[in-house]
Design an enzyme around this catalytic site. Sequence first.
Site, PDB file in Angstrom:
ATOM      1  N   PRO A 185     -54.599  12.649  40.162  1.00 34.32           N
ATOM      2  CA  PRO A 185     -55.256  13.848  39.643  1.00 34.32           C
ATOM      3  C   PRO A 185     -54.201  14.882  39.253  1.00 34.32           C
ATOM      4  O   PRO A 185     -53.029  14.737  39.608  1.00 34.32           O
ATOM      5  CB  PRO A 185     -56.088  14.340  40.840  1.00 34.32           C
ATOM      6  CG  PRO A 185     -55.492  13.720  42.047  1.00 34.32           C
ATOM      7  CD  PRO A 185     -54.658  12.543  41.624  1.00 34.32           C
ATOM      8  N   SER A 239     -53.987  15.501  27.305  1.00 31.81           N
ATOM      9  CA  SER A 239     -53.558  15.897  25.964  1.00 31.81           C
ATOM     10  C   SER A 239     -53.171  14.677  25.127  1.00 31.81           C
ATOM     11  O   SER A 239     -52.764  13.639  25.666  1.00 31.81           O
ATOM     12  CB  SER A 239     -52.369  16.845  26.076  1.00 31.81           C
ATOM     13  OG  SER A 239     -51.310  16.188  26.725  1.00 31.81           O
ATOM     14  N   GLU A 260     -58.969   9.518  26.589  1.00 38.82           N
ATOM     15  CA  GLU A 260     -59.855  10.656  26.280  1.00 38.82           C
ATOM     16  C   GLU A 260     -58.924  11.833  26.047  1.00 38.82           C
ATOM     17  O   GLU A 260     -58.413  12.428  27.000  1.00 38.82           O
ATOM     18  CB  GLU A 260     -60.795  10.936  27.458  1.00 38.82           C
ATOM     19  CG  GLU A 260     -61.791   9.830  27.746  1.00 38.82           C
ATOM     20  CD  GLU A 260     -62.883   9.736  26.694  1.00 38.82           C
ATOM     21  OE1 GLU A 260     -63.001  10.632  25.843  1.00 38.82           O
ATOM     22  OE2 GLU A 260     -63.609   8.729  26.706  1.00 38.82           O
ATOM     23  N   LEU A 261     -58.698  12.166  24.790  1.00 38.97           N
ATOM     24  CA  LEU A 261     -57.612  13.107  24.470  1.00 38.97           C
ATOM     25  C   LEU A 261     -58.161  14.438  23.941  1.00 38.97           C
ATOM     26  O   LEU A 261     -59.314  14.761  24.144  1.00 38.97           O
ATOM     27  CB  LEU A 261     -56.662  12.426  23.486  1.00 38.97           C
ATOM     28  CG  LEU A 261     -56.164  11.045  23.952  1.00 38.97           C
ATOM     29  CD1 LEU A 261     -55.287  10.391  22.902  1.00 38.97           C
ATOM     30  CD2 LEU A 261     -55.441  11.139  25.285  1.00 38.97           C
ATOM     31  N   SER A 451     -72.127  16.517  26.590  1.00 38.46           N
ATOM     32  CA  SER A 451     -71.706  15.716  27.758  1.00 38.46           C
ATOM     33  C   SER A 451     -72.930  15.255  28.533  1.00 38.46           C
ATOM     34  O   SER A 451     -73.782  16.071  28.881  1.00 38.46           O
ATOM     35  CB  SER A 451     -70.819  16.550  28.682  1.00 38.46           C
ATOM     36  OG  SER A 451     -69.741  17.068  27.956  1.00 38.46           O
TER      37      SER A 451
HETATM   38  P1  NAD Z   1     -52.018  16.996  30.169  1.00 38.42           P
HETATM   39  O1  NAD Z   1     -51.938  15.896  29.178  1.00 38.42           O
HETATM   40  O2  NAD Z   1     -50.882  17.929  30.272  1.00 38.42           O
HETATM   41  O3  NAD Z   1     -52.240  16.405  31.625  1.00 38.42           O
HETATM   42  C1  NAD Z   1     -53.252  15.459  31.905  1.00 38.42           C
HETATM   43  C2  NAD Z   1     -52.805  14.607  33.073  1.00 38.42           C
HETATM   44  O4  NAD Z   1     -51.631  13.892  32.669  1.00 38.42           O
HETATM   45  C3  NAD Z   1     -52.418  15.403  34.315  1.00 38.42           C
HETATM   46  O5  NAD Z   1     -52.777  14.662  35.457  1.00 38.42           O
HETATM   47  C4  NAD Z   1     -50.910  15.485  34.192  1.00 38.42           C
HETATM   48  O6  NAD Z   1     -50.274  15.659  35.435  1.00 38.42           O
HETATM   49  C5  NAD Z   1     -50.590  14.121  33.607  1.00 38.42           C
HETATM   50  N1  NAD Z   1     -49.312  14.061  32.912  1.00 38.42           N
HETATM   51  C6  NAD Z   1     -48.622  15.065  32.317  1.00 38.42           C
HETATM   52  N2  NAD Z   1     -47.459  14.602  31.828  1.00 38.42           N
HETATM   53  C7  NAD Z   1     -47.417  13.270  32.107  1.00 38.42           C
HETATM   54  C8  NAD Z   1     -46.460  12.231  31.853  1.00 38.42           C
HETATM   55  N3  NAD Z   1     -45.334  12.467  31.225  1.00 38.42           N
HETATM   56  N4  NAD Z   1     -46.752  10.989  32.262  1.00 38.42           N
HETATM   57  C9  NAD Z   1     -47.905  10.739  32.906  1.00 38.42           C
HETATM   58  N5  NAD Z   1     -48.831  11.667  33.188  1.00 38.42           N
HETATM   59  C10 NAD Z   1     -48.600  12.921  32.783  1.00 38.42           C
HETATM   60  O7  NAD Z   1     -53.371  17.764  29.868  1.00 38.42           O
HETATM   61  P2  NAD Z   1     -54.001  18.974  30.691  1.00 38.42           P
HETATM   62  O8  NAD Z   1     -53.317  20.227  30.273  1.00 38.42           O
HETATM   63  O9  NAD Z   1     -54.088  18.659  32.139  1.00 38.42           O
HETATM   64  O10 NAD Z   1     -55.497  18.941  30.164  1.00 38.42           O
HETATM   65  C11 NAD Z   1     -55.873  19.504  28.987  1.00 38.42           C
HETATM   66  C12 NAD Z   1     -55.968  18.461  27.885  1.00 38.42           C
HETATM   67  O11 NAD Z   1     -56.881  17.446  28.267  1.00 38.42           O
HETATM   68  C13 NAD Z   1     -56.512  19.039  26.613  1.00 38.42           C
HETATM   69  O12 NAD Z   1     -55.822  18.502  25.510  1.00 38.42           O
HETATM   70  C14 NAD Z   1     -57.958  18.569  26.617  1.00 38.42           C
HETATM   71  O13 NAD Z   1     -58.546  18.506  25.341  1.00 38.42           O
HETATM   72  C15 NAD Z   1     -57.820  17.225  27.232  1.00 38.42           C
HETATM   73  N6  NAD Z   1     -59.089  16.775  27.806  1.00 38.42           N
HETATM   74  C16 NAD Z   1     -59.737  15.756  27.177  1.00 38.42           C
HETATM   75  C17 NAD Z   1     -60.960  15.329  27.671  1.00 38.42           C
HETATM   76  C18 NAD Z   1     -61.708  14.218  26.994  1.00 38.42           C
HETATM   77  O14 NAD Z   1     -62.588  13.663  27.628  1.00 38.42           O
HETATM   78  N7  NAD Z   1     -61.401  13.855  25.755  1.00 38.42           N
HETATM   79  C19 NAD Z   1     -61.513  15.928  28.803  1.00 38.42           C
HETATM   80  C20 NAD Z   1     -60.827  16.963  29.416  1.00 38.42           C
HETATM   81  C21 NAD Z   1     -59.597  17.369  28.901  1.00 38.42           C
END
Ligand code: NAD
Length: 493
Positions: A185, A239, A260-261, A451
């Site tokens: 998480p 992201s 899911e981005l 959703s």
């Molecule tokens: P993020 O990509 O920074 O982080 C998401 C997860 O990835 C976190 O657990 C983070 O710790 C992990 N992470 C970060 N860098 C990593 C790496 N180098 N290797 C592996 N894991 C890594 O995104 P965020 O800021 O936590 O969330 C916001 C983003 O999520 C937004 O772009 C949003 O649109 C997207 N989002 C998409 C959905 C969907 O269902 N499409 C739902 C919710 C959020």
Amino acid sequence: MTTSNKRDLIAAIPTGLFIGGQWVEAQSGKRCDVIDPATEDVIASIADGGAEDAERAIEVAAAVQDSWARTAPRARSEILRRAYEQMMERQDELASIITAEMGKPLAEARGEVAYAAEFFRWFSEEAVRIGGDATVSGDGRTRIIVSKAPVGPCVLVTPWNFPLAMGTRKIGPAIAAGCTMVFKPAHLTPLSSFALVEILREAGLPDGVLNVVCSSDPGSVVEPWMRSGKARKVSFTGSTAVGVRLLEQASQHIMRSSMELGGNAPFIVFDDADVDAAVDGLMIAKLRNMGEACTAANRIFVQRNVADEFARRLTERMSALVVGDGIDPATQIGPLIEPKAVEKVISLVSDAVRRGARILCGGQAPEGRGYYFPPTVLVDVDPESELMSTEIFGPVAAVIAFDDECDAIRLANDTQWGLVGYAFTQDVDRAFRLQEAIEVGMLGINTGLVSNPAAPFGGVKESGLGREGGRTGIEEFLEVRYLALPRSIPANV
Ligand code: NAD
């Protein structure tokens, strides 16, 4: 909820890594803090995992995979059903944890708990309905028997914005399908996931099926999982930039991938729409989660002859909202997740204003503790503004006028993302035309909320691969196996 109740509630949550059914410390002994974004107080300190912890977790998940896959579907179903019931029984408690670590108002957090729990109920029902197929080849000489098997150990990675629901949307179908898991998480909001682990444990989930390693250095945990050759699938929500990196890593062992981005949702209001209903819809699509949602309306296109009226009614509603600590029941808009998030919103608003946008309400971050930004309406936004091509992730509504349906569709599709769109119109034929023309995985007509655990959630273009929820959700965790049997034609009796 009083501050001391909140403190007791959080103190009762385990804060280690969960590996092989045990809460343990990180091998490095490191810990990191969890901050309440409303107060900037440290509310917990959690074990900060690293590569050695990750390796142990994936070994356990791989070792338990075979026995877990042999568990009867009904047994897996009942674990999910019991966990669903526990979550709903503890809805207020889980909601308070979400609010404390993430900031959303308590009423919204209760909604997230119900949404999250519903994935467990939905997949408890799917666990016993995993289908197959039996057919005969075209030449009549072969029986083709198709069955489904769990894909194997899964890497699950979730974001901070829906800390409970993004986890259950993956854990639910993985349990139903018979997959073991390593789960990371977001370290900004880990506590609700830890509380969920305890609920699953009490519901009877065997040791080693779900292993959780949180880390302030996510790559140090996730990369060893991806490179291990032991994990067969990755399911990621976050992201697009991180999704791209994980897809590169997944290619090494050809792992099944669900992504899911990010989104950049268009919200379109036609001049035949019920304007009040459209404003109601936007209040949800824009402000749910303070705008920190992949589904948030990011670009608001309103037909020119109703644009002023729409902006006026929207401004009335947005400026009346109560901003504050989500734990106060009167609060409608909580803080953003961290200082960086506020800085990003400030910079996007300044850029839009520099390019000619007018601010009808909000626009400035307040002084004082907490990571707040007020509900803001911008009009006359230049389509070249940065906020048109970046997820705002804040309570900022950017309104742009358009001339006709073709113009609206062209603007809506002018993005590399394609998660969700919204349109308000009374014309049914137009609604179907929009579904064919707008490049998104999900379209809401006359609603600001798509959703739903019973629906396939997911995007097209750079918004992702695969779907979560609905009938397709479990398929992401199953692989198809086909058995060929020579067939003799039955004798004519
Ligand atoms: P993020 O990509 O920074 O982080 C998401 C997860 O990835 C976190 O657990 C983070 O710790 C992990 N992470 C970060 N860098 C990593 C790496 N180098 N290797 C592996 N894991 C890594 O995104 P965020 O800021 O936590 O969330 C916001 C983003 O999520 C937004 O772009 C949003 O649109 C997207 N989002 C998409 C959905 C969907 O269902 N499409 C739902 C919710 C959020």
